[in-house]
Design a protein around this motif. Structure first.
Motif, PDB file in Angstrom:
ATOM      1  N   VAL A   1     -25.531   8.028  -2.353  1.00 52.25           N
ATOM      2  CA  VAL A   1     -26.766   7.297  -2.645  1.00 52.25           C
ATOM      3  C   VAL A   1     -27.951   8.266  -2.606  1.00 52.25           C
ATOM      4  CG1 VAL A   1     -28.316   5.465  -1.852  1.00 52.25           C
ATOM      5  CG2 VAL A   1     -25.844   5.102  -1.816  1.00 52.25           C
ATOM      6  N   ALA A   2     -27.932   9.191  -1.666  1.00 52.95           N
ATOM      7  CA  ALA A   2     -29.022  10.177  -1.558  1.00 52.95           C
ATOM      8  C   ALA A   2     -29.104  11.036  -2.816  1.00 52.95           C
ATOM      9  CB  ALA A   2     -28.820  11.050  -0.322  1.00 52.95           C
ATOM     10  N   GLU A   3     -27.970  11.433  -3.378  1.00 51.04           N
ATOM     11  CA  GLU A   3     -27.985  12.214  -4.610  1.00 51.04           C
ATOM     12  C   GLU A   3     -28.518  11.383  -5.777  1.00 51.04           C
ATOM     13  OE1 GLU A   3     -24.362  15.333  -3.613  1.00 51.04           O
ATOM     14  OE2 GLU A   3     -24.059  13.854  -5.200  1.00 51.04           O
ATOM     15  N   PHE A   4     -28.177  10.089  -5.819  1.00 51.30           N
ATOM     16  CA  PHE A   4     -28.697   9.218  -6.870  1.00 51.30           C
ATOM     17  C   PHE A   4     -30.216   9.098  -6.758  1.00 51.30           C
ATOM     18  CE2 PHE A   4     -29.674   4.977  -8.674  1.00 51.30           C
ATOM     19  CZ  PHE A   4     -29.249   5.219  -9.978  1.00 51.30           C
TER      20      PHE A   4
ATOM     21  N   THR B  66     -19.779   7.369  -7.319  1.00 49.70           N
ATOM     22  CA  THR B  66     -19.602   6.385  -6.254  1.00 49.70           C
ATOM     23  C   THR B  66     -20.418   5.138  -6.582  1.00 49.70           C
ATOM     24  OG1 THR B  66     -19.701   6.076  -3.849  1.00 49.70           O
ATOM     25  CG2 THR B  66     -21.553   7.214  -4.854  1.00 49.70           C
ATOM     26  N   ASP B  67     -20.095   4.018  -5.939  1.00 47.88           N
ATOM     27  CA  ASP B  67     -20.952   2.840  -6.038  1.00 47.88           C
ATOM     28  C   ASP B  67     -22.249   3.130  -5.280  1.00 47.88           C
ATOM     29  OD1 ASP B  67     -18.957   1.525  -7.411  1.00 47.88           O
ATOM     30  OD2 ASP B  67     -18.284   0.348  -5.694  1.00 47.88           O
ATOM     31  N   VAL B  68     -23.341   2.544  -5.755  1.00 48.60           N
ATOM     32  CA  VAL B  68     -24.653   2.770  -5.136  1.00 48.60           C
ATOM     33  C   VAL B  68     -25.233   1.428  -4.725  1.00 48.60           C
ATOM     34  CG1 VAL B  68     -27.009   3.558  -5.551  1.00 48.60           C
ATOM     35  CG2 VAL B  68     -25.087   4.870  -6.465  1.00 48.60           C
ATOM     36  N   ASP B  69     -25.517   1.255  -3.442  1.00 46.82           N
ATOM     37  CA  ASP B  69     -26.175   0.060  -2.915  1.00 46.82           C
ATOM     38  C   ASP B  69     -27.541   0.495  -2.403  1.00 46.82           C
ATOM     39  OD1 ASP B  69     -27.063  -2.222  -1.609  1.00 46.82           O
ATOM     40  OD2 ASP B  69     -25.149  -2.623  -0.629  1.00 46.82           O
ATOM     41  N   LEU B  70     -28.591   0.138  -3.148  1.00 51.08           N
ATOM     42  CA  LEU B  70     -29.932   0.607  -2.800  1.00 51.08           C
ATOM     43  C   LEU B  70     -30.595  -0.202  -1.694  1.00 51.08           C
ATOM     44  CD1 LEU B  70     -31.236   1.606  -6.323  1.00 51.08           C
ATOM     45  CD2 LEU B  70     -30.556   3.107  -4.449  1.00 51.08           C
ATOM     46  N   ASN B  71     -30.075  -1.386  -1.399  1.00 54.35           N
ATOM     47  CA  ASN B  71     -30.613  -2.223  -0.325  1.00 54.35           C
ATOM     48  C   ASN B  71     -29.451  -2.943   0.365  1.00 54.35           C
ATOM     49  OD1 ASN B  71     -33.685  -2.279  -0.287  1.00 54.35           O
ATOM     50  ND2 ASN B  71     -33.285  -2.566  -2.463  1.00 54.35           N
ATOM     51  N   PRO B  72     -28.664  -2.234   1.163  1.00 56.18           N
ATOM     52  CA  PRO B  72     -27.519  -2.871   1.818  1.00 56.18           C
ATOM     53  C   PRO B  72     -27.940  -4.093   2.637  1.00 56.18           C
ATOM     54  CG  PRO B  72     -27.489  -0.502   2.165  1.00 56.18           C
ATOM     55  CD  PRO B  72     -28.809  -0.835   1.525  1.00 56.18           C
ATOM     56  N   GLY B  73     -27.227  -5.187   2.452  1.00 58.26           N
ATOM     57  CA  GLY B  73     -27.513  -6.401   3.209  1.00 58.26           C
ATOM     58  C   GLY B  73     -28.629  -7.262   2.654  1.00 58.26           C
ATOM     59  N   TRP B  74     -29.285  -6.812   1.581  1.00 58.56           N
ATOM     60  CA  TRP B  74     -30.400  -7.557   0.983  1.00 58.56           C
ATOM     61  C   TRP B  74     -29.883  -8.718   0.154  1.00 58.56           C
ATOM     62  CZ3 TRP B  74     -32.557  -6.780  -4.361  1.00 58.56           C
ATOM     63  CH2 TRP B  74     -33.712  -7.538  -4.570  1.00 58.56           C
ATOM     64  N   THR B  75     -30.523  -9.870   0.299  1.00 55.11           N
ATOM     65  CA  THR B  75     -30.247 -11.018  -0.546  1.00 55.11           C
ATOM     66  C   THR B  75     -31.504 -11.320  -1.332  1.00 55.11           C
ATOM     67  OG1 THR B  75     -28.709 -11.902   1.095  1.00 55.11           O
ATOM     68  CG2 THR B  75     -29.520 -13.431  -0.585  1.00 55.11           C
ATOM     69  N   ALA B  76     -31.430 -11.153  -2.637  1.00 59.49           N
ATOM     70  CA  ALA B  76     -32.607 -11.358  -3.494  1.00 59.49           C
ATOM     71  C   ALA B  76     -33.181 -12.747  -3.274  1.00 59.49           C
ATOM     72  CB  ALA B  76     -32.229 -11.172  -4.959  1.00 59.49           C
ATOM     73  N   GLY B  77     -34.491 -12.815  -3.109  1.00 63.06           N
ATOM     74  CA  GLY B  77     -35.181 -14.084  -2.920  1.00 63.06           C
ATOM     75  C   GLY B  77     -35.203 -14.563  -1.478  1.00 63.06           C
ATOM     76  N   ALA B  78     -34.331 -14.046  -0.637  1.00 61.84           N
ATOM     77  CA  ALA B  78     -34.258 -14.504   0.749  1.00 61.84           C
ATOM     78  C   ALA B  78     -35.095 -13.632   1.680  1.00 61.84           C
ATOM     79  CB  ALA B  78     -32.815 -14.521   1.227  1.00 61.84           C
ATOM     80  N   THR B  79     -35.081 -12.339   1.438  1.00 62.23           N
ATOM     81  CA  THR B  79     -35.821 -11.410   2.290  1.00 62.23           C
ATOM     82  C   THR B  79     -36.462 -10.339   1.418  1.00 62.23           C
ATOM     83  OG1 THR B  79     -33.868  -9.997   2.552  1.00 62.23           O
ATOM     84  CG2 THR B  79     -34.219 -11.687   4.235  1.00 62.23           C
TER      85      THR B  79
END
Length: 142
Positions: A6-9, A30-43
């Motif tokens: 993710v850091a390289e991305f 690799t897969d990239v998750d820019l906001n782990p645990g984030w739920t759009a619209g919830a937080t």
């Protein structure tokens, strides 16, 4: 070049504000998750993504991506993009090709001011697009 973390991305995003990558093939390793645990619209997201090709500190700087981006079947997810104009994962692409990429939970908010454009993959794309999957994503204009 293969982006393996993710850091390289994120580093690629920063470099793309000054380098157009003309003739260079960038691969996602690799897969990239820019906001782990984030739920759009919830937080509120932890990270607001700056589109590839835009300088995070000087948003007037725009550099169109002119290389090839091969996602190799990997997923980029949990992306929140909120910019005044020209919003998307890539700000603009004059790419030879963007291909083999999955985008999940990518949410783009653009502006209705002037000639603004917004899209999940790119705000403006004049290159080839092949084998792109987009799920659970949205574009809004304010």
């Amino acid at each position: 070049y293969t982006l393996k973390t993710v850091a390289e991305f994120r580093g690629f995003q920063k470099l793309a504000a000054t380098e157009d990558f003309h003739g260079i093939k960038i691969k996602l390793g690799t897969d990239v998750d820019l906001n782990p645990g984030w739920t759009a619209g919830a937080t509120a997201p932890e990270v607001v993504w700056t589109p590839i090709g835009r300088d995070a500190k000087d948003t007037s700087v725009i550099k169109a991506f002119r290389g090839t981006f091969d996602g190799q079947g990997h997923t980029i997810k949990n992306v929140n993009i909120t910019t005044g104009e020209a919003a998307g994962l890539f700000i603009a692409s004059k790419a030879i090709k963007i291909m083999n990429l999955k985008l999940d939970d990518v949410h783009v908010t653009g502006s209705l001011v002037g000639n603004s454009t917004a899209g999940i993959l790119a705000s403006d794309c004049n290159g080839g697009i092949d084998n792109i999957t987009i799920t659970n994503s949205s574009v809004f204009f304010i």
